[in-house]
Design a protein around this motif. Sequence first.
Motif, PDB file in Angstrom:
ATOM      1  N   VAL A  94      -2.929   9.445  -2.984  1.00 34.83           N
ATOM      2  CA  VAL A  94      -2.861   8.268  -1.967  1.00 34.83           C
ATOM      3  C   VAL A  94      -4.049   7.906  -1.499  1.00 34.83           C
ATOM      4  O   VAL A  94      -4.494   8.788  -0.474  1.00 34.83           O
ATOM      5  CB  VAL A  94      -1.614   8.430  -1.133  1.00 34.83           C
ATOM      6  CG1 VAL A  94      -1.525   7.169  -0.417  1.00 34.83           C
ATOM      7  CG2 VAL A  94      -0.242   8.327  -2.112  1.00 34.83           C
ATOM      8  N   VAL A 132       1.620   7.348   9.407  1.00 33.05           N
ATOM      9  CA  VAL A 132       1.032   7.387   7.978  1.00 33.05           C
ATOM     10  C   VAL A 132      -0.384   7.354   7.845  1.00 33.05           C
ATOM     11  O   VAL A 132      -1.369   6.981   8.730  1.00 33.05           O
ATOM     12  CB  VAL A 132       1.825   6.167   7.140  1.00 33.05           C
ATOM     13  CG1 VAL A 132       3.041   6.252   7.318  1.00 33.05           C
ATOM     14  CG2 VAL A 132       0.995   4.834   7.800  1.00 33.05           C
ATOM     15  N   GLY A 133      -0.967   7.731   6.802  1.00 33.26           N
ATOM     16  CA  GLY A 133      -2.403   7.873   6.516  1.00 33.26           C
ATOM     17  C   GLY A 133      -2.618   7.804   4.900  1.00 33.26           C
ATOM     18  O   GLY A 133      -1.726   7.748   4.073  1.00 33.26           O
ATOM     19  N   VAL A 134      -3.885   7.749   4.692  1.00 33.73           N
ATOM     20  CA  VAL A 134      -4.219   7.787   3.221  1.00 33.73           C
ATOM     21  C   VAL A 134      -5.705   8.733   3.269  1.00 33.73           C
ATOM     22  O   VAL A 134      -6.236   9.036   4.040  1.00 33.73           O
ATOM     23  CB  VAL A 134      -5.123   6.364   2.741  1.00 33.73           C
ATOM     24  CG1 VAL A 134      -3.798   5.322   2.882  1.00 33.73           C
ATOM     25  CG2 VAL A 134      -5.960   5.997   3.920  1.00 33.73           C
ATOM     26  N   TYR A 165      -5.714   8.454   9.389  1.00 39.43           N
ATOM     27  CA  TYR A 165      -4.705   7.874  10.237  1.00 39.43           C
ATOM     28  C   TYR A 165      -4.771   6.440   9.729  1.00 39.43           C
ATOM     29  O   TYR A 165      -5.814   5.951   9.703  1.00 39.43           O
ATOM     30  CB  TYR A 165      -4.618   7.907  11.606  1.00 39.43           C
ATOM     31  CG  TYR A 165      -3.703   7.281  12.176  1.00 39.43           C
ATOM     32  CD1 TYR A 165      -2.370   7.534  12.252  1.00 39.43           C
ATOM     33  CD2 TYR A 165      -3.888   6.186  13.416  1.00 39.43           C
ATOM     34  CE1 TYR A 165      -1.382   6.804  12.973  1.00 39.43           C
ATOM     35  CE2 TYR A 165      -3.035   5.646  14.094  1.00 39.43           C
ATOM     36  CZ  TYR A 165      -1.614   5.973  13.732  1.00 39.43           C
ATOM     37  OH  TYR A 165      -0.718   5.160  14.457  1.00 39.43           O
ATOM     38  N   ALA A 166      -3.646   5.763   9.287  1.00 39.75           N
ATOM     39  CA  ALA A 166      -3.618   4.546   8.729  1.00 39.75           C
ATOM     40  C   ALA A 166      -2.688   3.362   9.505  1.00 39.75           C
ATOM     41  O   ALA A 166      -2.284   2.367   9.283  1.00 39.75           O
ATOM     42  CB  ALA A 166      -3.217   4.203   7.532  1.00 39.75           C
ATOM     43  N   GLN A 183       0.850  -1.075   0.120  1.00 38.51           N
ATOM     44  CA  GLN A 183       0.047   0.027   0.030  1.00 38.51           C
ATOM     45  C   GLN A 183       1.067   1.154  -0.022  1.00 38.51           C
ATOM     46  O   GLN A 183       1.892   1.271   0.740  1.00 38.51           O
ATOM     47  CB  GLN A 183      -0.811  -0.127   1.281  1.00 38.51           C
ATOM     48  CG  GLN A 183      -1.532   1.226   1.308  1.00 38.51           C
ATOM     49  CD  GLN A 183      -2.728   1.464   0.456  1.00 38.51           C
ATOM     50  OE1 GLN A 183      -3.507   0.612   0.251  1.00 38.51           O
ATOM     51  NE2 GLN A 183      -2.965   2.745   0.147  1.00 38.51           N
ATOM     52  N   GLU A 184       0.479   2.173  -0.822  1.00 38.51           N
ATOM     53  CA  GLU A 184       1.240   3.418  -0.557  1.00 38.51           C
ATOM     54  C   GLU A 184       0.514   4.331   0.320  1.00 38.51           C
ATOM     55  O   GLU A 184      -0.640   4.276   0.417  1.00 38.51           O
ATOM     56  CB  GLU A 184       0.968   4.262  -1.935  1.00 38.51           C
ATOM     57  CG  GLU A 184       1.871   3.609  -3.199  1.00 38.51           C
ATOM     58  CD  GLU A 184       1.428   3.872  -4.490  1.00 38.51           C
ATOM     59  OE1 GLU A 184       0.629   4.779  -4.628  1.00 38.51           O
ATOM     60  OE2 GLU A 184       2.006   3.396  -5.361  1.00 38.51           O
ATOM     61  N   VAL A 185       1.322   5.058   1.185  1.00 32.03           N
ATOM     62  CA  VAL A 185       0.887   5.844   2.472  1.00 32.03           C
ATOM     63  C   VAL A 185       1.426   7.177   2.321  1.00 32.03           C
ATOM     64  O   VAL A 185       2.620   7.260   1.868  1.00 32.03           O
ATOM     65  CB  VAL A 185       1.215   4.934   3.664  1.00 32.03           C
ATOM     66  CG1 VAL A 185       0.102   3.848   3.737  1.00 32.03           C
ATOM     67  CG2 VAL A 185       2.470   4.909   3.804  1.00 32.03           C
ATOM     68  N   LEU A 212      -3.052  -0.548   9.336  1.00 36.76           N
ATOM     69  CA  LEU A 212      -2.350  -1.401   8.530  1.00 36.76           C
ATOM     70  C   LEU A 212      -1.619  -2.307   9.927  1.00 36.76           C
ATOM     71  O   LEU A 212      -1.219  -1.624  10.871  1.00 36.76           O
ATOM     72  CB  LEU A 212      -1.012  -0.755   7.894  1.00 36.76           C
ATOM     73  CG  LEU A 212      -1.469  -0.054   6.715  1.00 36.76           C
ATOM     74  CD1 LEU A 212      -0.441   1.025   6.294  1.00 36.76           C
ATOM     75  CD2 LEU A 212      -1.759  -0.956   5.398  1.00 36.76           C
ATOM     76  N   ARG A 246      -6.625   4.806  -0.032  1.00 33.06           N
ATOM     77  CA  ARG A 246      -6.717   3.262   0.378  1.00 33.06           C
ATOM     78  C   ARG A 246      -6.946   2.328  -0.953  1.00 33.06           C
ATOM     79  O   ARG A 246      -7.990   2.410  -1.464  1.00 33.06           O
ATOM     80  CB  ARG A 246      -7.676   2.972   1.481  1.00 33.06           C
ATOM     81  CG  ARG A 246      -7.590   1.570   1.859  1.00 33.06           C
ATOM     82  CD  ARG A 246      -8.421   1.099   3.202  1.00 33.06           C
ATOM     83  NE  ARG A 246      -8.811  -0.414   3.267  1.00 33.06           N
ATOM     84  CZ  ARG A 246      -9.254  -1.035   4.124  1.00 33.06           C
ATOM     85  NH1 ARG A 246      -9.711  -0.157   5.140  1.00 33.06           N
ATOM     86  NH2 ARG A 246      -9.391  -2.239   4.387  1.00 33.06           N
ATOM     87  N   TRP A 266      -5.624  -5.156   6.734  1.00 33.48           N
ATOM     88  CA  TRP A 266      -6.146  -4.256   7.301  1.00 33.48           C
ATOM     89  C   TRP A 266      -6.949  -4.586   8.486  1.00 33.48           C
ATOM     90  O   TRP A 266      -7.671  -5.735   8.553  1.00 33.48           O
ATOM     91  CB  TRP A 266      -7.050  -3.457   6.273  1.00 33.48           C
ATOM     92  CG  TRP A 266      -6.454  -2.695   4.920  1.00 33.48           C
ATOM     93  CD1 TRP A 266      -6.165  -3.259   4.008  1.00 33.48           C
ATOM     94  CD2 TRP A 266      -5.971  -1.429   5.223  1.00 33.48           C
ATOM     95  NE1 TRP A 266      -5.530  -2.456   3.010  1.00 33.48           N
ATOM     96  CE2 TRP A 266      -5.405  -1.147   4.030  1.00 33.48           C
ATOM     97  CE3 TRP A 266      -6.010  -0.334   6.209  1.00 33.48           C
ATOM     98  CZ2 TRP A 266      -4.878  -0.019   3.537  1.00 33.48           C
ATOM     99  CZ3 TRP A 266      -5.286   0.898   5.861  1.00 33.48           C
ATOM    100  CH2 TRP A 266      -4.991   1.068   4.561  1.00 33.48           C
TER     101      TRP A 266
END
Length: 836
Positions: free
Chosen positions: A506, A414-416, A425-426, A392-394, A489, A508, A483
């Motif tokens: 970016v 990190v987040g999306v 927030y991820a 996943q890109e964050v 994550l 999800r 997830w």
Amino acid sequence: MRRDDPLSTYHAKRDFRQSPEPAGAAHRRPRADTPLQFVIQRHDARRLHYDFRLEWGGALKSWAVPKGPSLDPDIQRLAVEVEDHPLDYASFEGTIPKGHYGAGDVAVWDRGEWVPEDDVDEALRRGKLHFELRGSRLHGSWVLFRTGGDRSQWMLKKRRDRHARAGDGDAVLHEPLPHKAAAPVKKRGRKKASEQPLPELVEPQLAMLVDRPPASDLWAYEIKYDGYRMLTRFDGRRARIFSRNGLEWTERLPRLAQQLTRLKLGPGWLDGEIVVMDEQGHTDFHALQAMLDNGAADVEYIVFDVPWWQGQDLRDQPLTERLAVLDAIFATLPADAALSRSKPLDPRHVGQAVLDAACRLGLEGLIGKRLDAPYRAGRSPHWIKLKCRAEQEVVIAGYTEPRGSRGHLGALLVGVWGDDGQLDYAGRVGSGLDTAGLEAMRKRLQPDETGTCPFRRKPALPGASKVHWVQPRHVAQVRFATWSRDGLLRQASFVGLREDKPAREVVREQARPIKENRAMQTPNTAPRTGTPAAQRGKDAVMGVRITSPERIVFSVPRVTKLDVVRYHEAIAEHLLPQLLKRPLSLLRCPQGTGGECFFQKHIETALPPGVESVEVPASDGTDQQVMVTRPEGIVALAQYGNVELHTWGARAPKPDKVDRITMDLDPDSDLPWTQVVEAAQLTRVLLEELGLATFLKTTGGKGLHVVVPLKATRGWDEVKAFAKAVATRMATIAPQRFTARLSKSQRDGRIFIDYLRNGRGATAISAYSLRAREGAPVSMPLHWDELSTRKDLRGACFNIRNALAHAKDAAAAWADYDAQRKTLSVKMMKALGVEI
């Protein structure tokens, strides 16, 4: 808002001492015969959206369209009506400062004229407005209609016409202009499209993550490389390298740029990925980042597509045609060229088996591409992404202080981005960085520190570690287990930074279910369970058993599969000489022409009688394609669901030597037959003055083919260069009538002289072949004397019902075809300026 001032709300919301927006004033309504302007502005405010504005009543009626317009008539976009804007706003571009209404960047995305199809005032009152757009990007018929009780809520939708593109979603938002952006509407007249040069920028097609591979054989699969997507622009003198978001990387990749420049390719664009390989031949993202940080001396450039080449926009061509162009390019490169070709995987692997095989080999995953699909900027269902491991890109929005023996930083926060434009927030990313990596990351993030938490809600973090918030501008790629239910994550590990991707994109990534219909499936021709043997055998033609004989192949006129097979049986004596020893491309329509049709060059099952496999040259050595050897082979292909037969311009055993030139005269759809006749006659004169013989046939479409028989002495590149020179000479002689440019937007009432039929791997419809079009037309050979302005021979003039009756005369017209073969001489080529 005062009734006498439609701009009062606009003025009340803005401070023109600080904002660069035009103050403007309402104008009197223009004369009824004066064209009206429209503009669409890309507005990167709190959330990116598109402002859609129509001139009316001396101002610009305005709607904010959050997701932007779509050319898919099945998609309707929310359009929120906002205050009227002054006419001067149509040319406004700039940055509205922070703290002001609409703060953010504004750029003109499209503009031109609009033509109402209703009484505008009444339509706006009623809540439904039909209109035509004549812009640089958007054309054709559209509708705005109000929804529900809120009078500001509208929907914008493309109506079904020749400008609609079903299934393309938001692809138009990412496509470059088809030509230079239109100037502001000043003279109030219809603009004429200018000739298209080599594009300054090409936006890439992107893959969509799906949950499983399709079960269809319409897809080609390539290795998913773990690198940076790069497109390279060749202008014949130098190579310039651009990232997927349009930033130039030429200076960042100096050695690669120099190596590519030395190849002297172009003009054109190649699409690929820069990577670094490990000892096992797998891409190593960590090594790539290290290489980039140290001058990028040994990155490898792997090419997988060609959206534009040698004066031709190939983005509307199917993948099969673009790959053929790519084959031709790589066939000319030296062995030590600084770029390599992404090779499609074994086509015998279909569906889940192809992904299982890739994962067993330890690959990151696969990219699947529809063989019959065009190249479309942005995410498209025609390119799919299949992963062996979850990644996943964050966006990095903060980091914690380290604990214990760990140095520099603790974990990345990190987040999306959510659908409403806020950062969610991820989770935390704590592993994947060594000591040097931790130090480099902190140095990178420190200049972007801020006192404000960028997330929608401040996350509850365990422990008492100090948190450093940073501007959300850096993109990281992470590998993770799954997830959580809370959208976090689990077991996330850092892979690398993505400098080639904008943080704002970016979101999800969620695997979408693959959508397939019956027309996409490989047909099962085995007899149905329980069918009596006598019934299974009764529909046999030339010894070939015909399954589903009553299936409708053409609905207008009503033509069954058995009718198509019988036609091929009857026409075989004339068709077979056109096919013998020639590699073929097959247009298959397993569910009939009303279903999905697709091109195919291979048959993965056992070859039927009368059909053989022929070895042909390819960029990486050789390839195998289908070739017909006996009449029953033609019938067997019809049983296989084939409708159209397209042939190479060369024959075995010398498929690298061309024995036929096909000049395809493809007119703009509005051109009269008289101009098509004149084009064919002028092409004949030019070729015969050079000393070549010419033969004529219909295409079964809207154009004609002028065919030149050759002695097989020259290769593909020489013949293609000659054909291109012929097309260019015609376009130079009469530029108002002819064009040698592929893009339909450049034809503008002219005839496209398609010389690309003469490239390696390219094909042209065979004489006597059916076409998968209404009326069941047939491509028919003609004598030049039959060409007359008095009788239109296009389309279904010759068709499945009458072709056999014309076949005798057609054979007589081409009786001396083989006897008229000429050598394409140096003198002929030099006469058109072709360098030998």
